[in-house]
Scaffold this active site. Sequence first.
Site, PDB file in Angstrom:
ATOM      1  N   ASP A  21       0.841  -1.211   0.000  1.00 40.25           N
ATOM      2  CA  ASP A  21       0.000   0.000   0.000  1.00 40.25           C
ATOM      3  C   ASP A  21       0.877   1.264   0.000  1.00 40.25           C
ATOM      4  OD1 ASP A  21      -2.494  -1.618   1.629  1.00 40.25           O
ATOM      5  OD2 ASP A  21      -0.448  -2.007   2.266  1.00 40.25           O
ATOM      6  N   GLU A 277       2.017  -6.529  -5.522  1.00 38.86           N
ATOM      7  CA  GLU A 277       1.657  -5.632  -6.626  1.00 38.86           C
ATOM      8  C   GLU A 277       2.846  -4.778  -7.100  1.00 38.86           C
ATOM      9  OE1 GLU A 277      -2.224  -4.042  -6.573  1.00 38.86           O
ATOM     10  OE2 GLU A 277      -1.666  -2.239  -7.664  1.00 38.86           O
TER      11      GLU A 277
HETATM   12  O1  TRH Z   1       4.640  -6.070   0.489  1.00 46.67           O
HETATM   13  P1  TRH Z   1       3.745  -6.685  -0.483  1.00 46.67           P
HETATM   14  O2  TRH Z   1       3.392  -8.082  -0.248  1.00 46.67           O
HETATM   15  O3  TRH Z   1       2.427  -5.812  -0.588  1.00 46.67           O
HETATM   16  C1  TRH Z   1       1.146  -6.361  -0.695  1.00 46.67           C
HETATM   17  C2  TRH Z   1       0.540  -6.274  -2.028  1.00 46.67           C
HETATM   18  O4  TRH Z   1       0.557  -4.978  -2.534  1.00 46.67           O
HETATM   19  C3  TRH Z   1      -0.895  -6.779  -1.954  1.00 46.67           C
HETATM   20  O5  TRH Z   1      -1.506  -6.675  -3.207  1.00 46.67           O
HETATM   21  C4  TRH Z   1      -1.639  -5.973  -0.951  1.00 46.67           C
HETATM   22  O6  TRH Z   1      -2.915  -6.451  -0.814  1.00 46.67           O
HETATM   23  C5  TRH Z   1      -0.931  -6.062   0.361  1.00 46.67           C
HETATM   24  O7  TRH Z   1       0.405  -5.594   0.220  1.00 46.67           O
HETATM   25  C6  TRH Z   1      -1.603  -5.212   1.404  1.00 46.67           C
HETATM   26  O8  TRH Z   1       4.401  -6.622  -1.956  1.00 46.67           O
HETATM   27  P2  TRH Z   1       4.589  -5.396  -2.981  1.00 46.67           P
HETATM   28  O9  TRH Z   1       3.267  -4.948  -3.490  1.00 46.67           O
HETATM   29  O10 TRH Z   1       5.548  -5.856  -3.957  1.00 46.67           O
HETATM   30  O11 TRH Z   1       5.215  -4.231  -2.124  1.00 46.67           O
HETATM   31  C7  TRH Z   1       6.532  -4.289  -1.649  1.00 46.67           C
HETATM   32  C8  TRH Z   1       7.139  -2.913  -1.648  1.00 46.67           C
HETATM   33  O12 TRH Z   1       8.368  -2.950  -0.936  1.00 46.67           O
HETATM   34  C9  TRH Z   1       7.465  -2.413  -3.036  1.00 46.67           C
HETATM   35  O13 TRH Z   1       7.247  -1.015  -3.098  1.00 46.67           O
HETATM   36  C10 TRH Z   1       8.964  -2.697  -3.176  1.00 46.67           C
HETATM   37  C11 TRH Z   1       9.411  -2.445  -1.780  1.00 46.67           C
HETATM   38  N1  TRH Z   1      10.671  -3.078  -1.359  1.00 46.67           N
HETATM   39  C12 TRH Z   1      11.719  -2.232  -1.001  1.00 46.67           C
HETATM   40  O14 TRH Z   1      11.595  -0.998  -1.114  1.00 46.67           O
HETATM   41  N2  TRH Z   1      12.875  -2.787  -0.546  1.00 46.67           N
HETATM   42  C13 TRH Z   1      13.057  -4.134  -0.448  1.00 46.67           C
HETATM   43  O15 TRH Z   1      14.150  -4.594  -0.012  1.00 46.67           O
HETATM   44  C14 TRH Z   1      11.979  -4.982  -0.838  1.00 46.67           C
HETATM   45  C15 TRH Z   1      12.149  -6.477  -0.760  1.00 46.67           C
HETATM   46  C16 TRH Z   1      10.791  -4.420  -1.286  1.00 46.67           C
END
Ligand code: TRH
Length: 386
Positions: A21, A277
């Site tokens: 989010d 996402e």
């Molecule tokens: O963290 P998530 O599993 O988020 C999820 C999904 O958005 C899902 O659809 C939603 O319903 C739920 O949250 C509430 O995975 P996502 O979407 O890939 O988000 C991870 C974020 O973290 C993304 O902006 C990339 C960031 N990130 C970093 O900045 N540094 C890191 O080392 C890693 C591994 C990720």
Amino acid sequence: MTKPALFSWDVFCKIVDNHGDIGICWRLCRQLASEQGLSVRLFVDDWLAAKNIIPQLDPTIEQQSLAGVTVCAWPNDTTLPSATVLETLSCGLPQAYLEKMVAQQAHWINLEYLSAEDWVASFHGKPSPQAQLPITRHFFFPGFELNTGGLIREASLLAQSNALINNTSEQARFWQTLGCEQTIANDPTCLRISLFCYPQANIKNLLESLQRLDQAVTLFFPASLLNSADSLFPDFEKQDGQRLRKAKLSVQLLPFLSQTDYDRLLWSCDLNFVRGEDSWVRAIWAGQPFIWQPYLQNEGTHLKKMQAFLQRYTQHANTDVIDLLLGAHNTWSDAPGHDGLAIFNALLHMAELKTYAAQESDRLAQQPDLASKLLCFSENLKENKV
Ligand code: TRH
């Protein structure tokens, strides 16, 4: 009541779980401010959680300007709305604020979850008049086709990724910032894989597949997430605090990276495991092969979402690439009837998968990005064209 400036936007983010989010909201807000010239306030309900993605955030200050965005605590009863209000992922808006939106005739858009399913295009942009108040909420659906809201993509993203991939000294500097320069220097030909997934992922199958491979592999793993490295890699030898090893397979433990460095990691790896996402979309733009794990939902809904994406994403692929991508995704998400050898097969065909991933990244980048479409949509709302 005076009407707010037309170029001012409020974005609302509730952090439900994980980082998606706030990851999406922070990225989009920065882009709306820097590329579209908007004055953006980001209202976040949980500052401690937000700090994972916005490390500069000071949770003791109610309102602060960071990267061109005004980050604010959840509004109180006196907060006046901006001209355009972007609710994200149906997070809800405070009642007193909503009532002021009616008085000020603010435009209300809800940014929905990303899905490749067919129904998305028919719901994108549709109005939803509210029963309780004389105001209309509008659905804005991200998506993969021109008739949807598109995907978040900063204007210079692909250029930045090409610049890093094609510059060996920049690459070396990047590995150095992660403390991995020695791992990379020791075996520059090793297969580099980043691993960001939910605990339900078929990691056992991945590790078996990697062990069978006749090539050295380095797995980059965000150690702050998921199960502890000890439980995931129980029989690995600890090399130092940040590295584990078993035969040709090394695991490099990483801290939670900034979004910028996480992008760089995706660009620099030969294969990326991503989830949810935002990391999913970033992996598409990285132009490297990736395996996506959708956020787990009841009754296998996430698997339907995955099939819809794969069907769309592989439209321009030959049957070999389609089989490799479908097989590997099904195995990773433990879809019924998956093939135990599918991830191994995908690992044997990285060159074909790489060509396809680069081609799809370029193809999708021909479409307008989500922020531009969002702005265009809001302009149409102002001119009563929606
Ligand atoms: O963290 P998530 O599993 O988020 C999820 C999904 O958005 C899902 O659809 C939603 O319903 C739920 O949250 C509430 O995975 P996502 O979407 O890939 O988000 C991870 C974020 O973290 C993304 O902006 C990339 C960031 N990130 C970093 O900045 N540094 C890191 O080392 C890693 C591994 C990720």
